[in-house]
Motif scaffolding. Structure first.
Motif, PDB file in Angstrom:
ATOM      1  N   GLY A  45       0.808  -1.213   0.000  1.00  0.00           N
ATOM      2  CA  GLY A  45       0.000   0.000   0.000  1.00  0.00           C
ATOM      3  C   GLY A  45       0.840   1.261   0.000  1.00  0.00           C
ATOM      4  N   LEU A  46       1.965   1.219   0.718  1.00  0.00           N
ATOM      5  CA  LEU A  46       2.797   2.415   0.843  1.00  0.00           C
ATOM      6  C   LEU A  46       3.563   2.742  -0.432  1.00  0.00           C
ATOM      7  N   VAL A  47       4.000   1.729  -1.163  1.00  0.00           N
ATOM      8  CA  VAL A  47       4.794   1.994  -2.368  1.00  0.00           C
ATOM      9  C   VAL A  47       4.021   2.862  -3.370  1.00  0.00           C
ATOM     10  N   PRO A  48       2.800   2.482  -3.766  1.00  0.00           N
ATOM     11  CA  PRO A  48       2.072   3.372  -4.688  1.00  0.00           C
ATOM     12  C   PRO A  48       1.690   4.712  -4.052  1.00  0.00           C
TER      13      PRO A  48
ATOM     14  N   ALA B 287       1.348  -1.503 -12.349  1.00  0.00           N
ATOM     15  CA  ALA B 287       0.711  -0.673 -11.317  1.00  0.00           C
ATOM     16  C   ALA B 287       1.647   0.445 -10.868  1.00  0.00           C
ATOM     17  N   TYR B 288       2.937   0.139 -10.732  1.00  0.00           N
ATOM     18  CA  TYR B 288       3.910   1.142 -10.301  1.00  0.00           C
ATOM     19  C   TYR B 288       4.079   2.233 -11.360  1.00  0.00           C
ATOM     20  N   LEU B 289       4.186   1.836 -12.623  1.00  0.00           N
ATOM     21  CA  LEU B 289       4.343   2.817 -13.703  1.00  0.00           C
ATOM     22  C   LEU B 289       3.091   3.677 -13.847  1.00  0.00           C
ATOM     23  N   ALA B 290       1.921   3.067 -13.655  1.00  0.00           N
ATOM     24  CA  ALA B 290       0.679   3.842 -13.712  1.00  0.00           C
ATOM     25  C   ALA B 290       0.643   4.869 -12.590  1.00  0.00           C
ATOM     26  N   THR B 291       1.176   4.501 -11.422  1.00  0.00           N
ATOM     27  CA  THR B 291       1.237   5.443 -10.299  1.00  0.00           C
ATOM     28  C   THR B 291       2.133   6.629 -10.636  1.00  0.00           C
ATOM     29  N   ILE B 292       3.262   6.363 -11.276  1.00  0.00           N
ATOM     30  CA  ILE B 292       4.172   7.443 -11.673  1.00  0.00           C
ATOM     31  C   ILE B 292       3.494   8.359 -12.692  1.00  0.00           C
ATOM     32  N   PHE B 293       2.783   7.768 -13.631  1.00  0.00           N
ATOM     33  CA  PHE B 293       2.046   8.555 -14.626  1.00  0.00           C
ATOM     34  C   PHE B 293       1.034   9.470 -13.945  1.00  0.00           C
ATOM     35  N   LEU B 294       0.304   8.919 -12.989  1.00  0.00           N
ATOM     36  CA  LEU B 294      -0.675   9.704 -12.245  1.00  0.00           C
ATOM     37  C   LEU B 294       0.006  10.828 -11.462  1.00  0.00           C
ATOM     38  N   ALA B 295       1.119  10.520 -10.810  1.00  0.00           N
ATOM     39  CA  ALA B 295       1.826  11.516 -10.003  1.00  0.00           C
ATOM     40  C   ALA B 295       2.346  12.660 -10.864  1.00  0.00           C
ATOM     41  N   ILE B 296       2.894  12.340 -12.024  1.00  0.00           N
ATOM     42  CA  ILE B 296       3.414  13.384 -12.913  1.00  0.00           C
ATOM     43  C   ILE B 296       2.281  14.262 -13.425  1.00  0.00           C
TER      44      ILE B 296
END
Length: 307
Positions: free
Chosen positions: A119-122, A195-204
């Motif tokens: 949970g914490l990583v994303p 899931a991790y790459l999608a999180t980065i996309f969302l963050a950017i």
């Protein structure tokens, strides 16, 4: 004062104080193999406008990254080493609170540390990347006095730095889990990476909107900080959102970070419910945010520079 694009760093034409202000010093060194290769390239290629623009952009990004590494902690580049440790401290605190509350079993699975880590990583990746993109835009506003430095260069340079820190954090987390005889590897590696790459996309995407608006009105970052806190609390980091009543879980599913957390956990737990994993909604939210951020930056570029 000027930006030396050929040498690759921002340097002063008349005074070394500018280089100190930027947090970058240029050290003379023999030509690298890359520079020798560039020298052997045909002049028509090395003088191509697109290539020159890419080289200029790369040099600006390097300067931004080096300056942010110096200013993040203790006004020293080595302070960046502390950045990947904060999420580990965060996870340790959550595990301590879980143990102090008398709960012997995790909310899901057999490992409390693994449950919190998934949970914490994303969640922390989103929080750190998007939030510091906004703060970097405000802190590095003086750099935009140089015509070659754009707001997007500053924000994307900071995003790159935070992503590197996030990758280091993941490596440390997996190492600690492995050393404590826990399996840190997901059942579906491809799904976890996605899931991790999608999180980065969302963050950017969200960070671009926050950063451009913060340049117009710095108070935006205070509001965004409150939004990030609410996002964290509703992200499902400390609980299983799909096990909540349908009315509550349906409402929480509008939080795109929760979608990232649920997506990550489906990669680790074979029987984890994916009813809240709406990938289309996640990518639409991230893409729309990035588009709006780029649009605002383009429409108000002159005002952002003169503000």
């Amino acid at each position: 004062m000027a930006i030396d694009l050929e040498k690759g760093l921002i340097t002063p034409a008349a005074s070394p104080c500018v280089a100190h202000f930027m947090g970058v010093w240029y050290v003379s060194r023999p030509p690298s193999a890359k520079n020798r290769t560039m020298a052997r390239m045909p002049a028509r290629l090395t003088q191509h406008p697109l290539l020159q623009a890419l080289i200029s952009k790369k040099n600006v990004m390097i300067a931004v990254v080096l300056r942010d590494m110096r200013t993040r902690f203790f006004n020293h580049g080595f302070g960046f080493i502390i950045v990947p440790l904060w999420p580990l401290v965060h996870m340790t605190v959550l595990i301590a609170i879980h143990a102090a509350s008398g709960k012997g079993t995790p909310a899901y699975g057999e490992s409390t540390a693994l449950f919190y880590a998934t949970g914490l990583v994303p969640t922390l990746t989103f929080m750190y990347v998007s939030r510091f993109m906004g703060y970097s835009a405000i802190q590095n506003r003086p750099m935009m006095a140089f015509p070659v430095v754009k707001a997007l260069d500053v924000m994307f340079g900071r995003a790159f730095l935070e992503i590197i820190a996030s990758c280091i954090t993941i490596t440390l987390m997996m190492t600690i889990l492995w050393m404590t005889s826990q399996n840190p590897w997901p059942l579906d590696i491809e799904n976890a990476v996605s899931a991790y790459l999608a999180t980065i996309f969302l963050a950017i995407g969200c960070g671009t909107v926050a950063g451009t608006l913060a340049l117009i009105q710095p108070m935006v970052m205070t509001i965004y900080q409150l939004i990030v806190i609410c996002t964290y609390l509703s992200s499902g980091t400390m609980y299983v959102a799909s096990q909540l009543p349908d009315q509550v879980s349906s409402l929480l599913s509008y939080n795109p970070v929760l979608v990232c957390v649920e997506w990550m956990r489906t990669a680790y737990y074979e029987t984890y419910s994916d009813k809240l994993v709406d990938k289309a909604y996640l990518f639409e939210f991230a893409g729309t945010s990035l588009f709006l951020g780029l649009l605002i930056e383009r429409m108000f570029r002159r005002q952002l520079r003169d503000a």
